[in-house]
Design an enzyme around this catalytic site. Structure first.
Site, PDB file in Angstrom:
ATOM      1  N   CYS A  32     -40.454  -4.649  53.667  1.00  0.00           N
ATOM      2  CA  CYS A  32     -40.513  -3.812  52.148  1.00  0.00           C
ATOM      3  C   CYS A  32     -39.091  -3.226  52.250  1.00  0.00           C
ATOM      4  O   CYS A  32     -38.811  -2.022  53.264  1.00  0.00           O
ATOM      5  CB  CYS A  32     -41.528  -2.845  51.065  1.00  0.00           C
ATOM      6  N   CYS A  35     -39.157   0.804  51.114  1.00  0.00           N
ATOM      7  CA  CYS A  35     -40.004   1.282  51.883  1.00  0.00           C
ATOM      8  C   CYS A  35     -39.319   1.435  53.217  1.00  0.00           C
ATOM      9  O   CYS A  35     -38.832   3.006  54.206  1.00  0.00           O
ATOM     10  CB  CYS A  35     -41.246   0.346  53.242  1.00  0.00           C
TER      11      CYS A  35
END
Length: 129
Positions: A32, A35
């Site tokens: 991600c 993230c």
């Protein structure tokens, strides 16, 4: 634990989170991009707030935890105070926004929060069919 993050697993979750303290949880995954952008912001905040527990849940390695908290998008930041989730929001927060969320969570009157949760749970039971 000061100044660093704890990796949460289904094995240590209750021990870390149910201690009745103030825990910030970052639900994330390696693949991600947002993230990875949020990770250093979260780490810096962990360094500034050594009285709080900063924890990370790798949603790929811990799908049961992600499912238990109904995590639908990552990163998601959750704050648990005294065993009550007081904040949950998806998205990578900028540093100033994260600091503001921490400040607001610190200022919560937990007596009021517990009363509201109790009322909500009572209302949900009354209205269930």
């Amino acid at each position: 634990m000061s100044g660093s993050t704890v990796e949460l697993t289904k094995e240590n979750f209750d021990e870390v989170v149910s201690g009745g303290g103030f825990v910030l949880i970052d639900f994330w995954a390696e693949w991600c991009g947002p993230c990875r952008q949020f990770a250093p912001v979260f780490e810096r905040a962990a360094g500034k707030h050594d009285d709080l527990v900063f924890a990370k849940v790798d949603t790929e390695a811990q799908p049961e935890l992600a499912a238990a908290f109904e995590i639908r998008s990552i990163p998601t930041l959750m704050i648990v105070r005294e065993n009550i989730a007081v904040f949950a929001q998806p998205g990578a927060l900028p540093e100033a926004a994260l600091e503001d969320v921490i400040r607001q969570a610190r200022e919560l009157d937990m007596e009021e929060v517990r009363a509201a949760v109790a009322q909500e749970q009572g209302g949900a039971r009354d209205g269930d069919e």
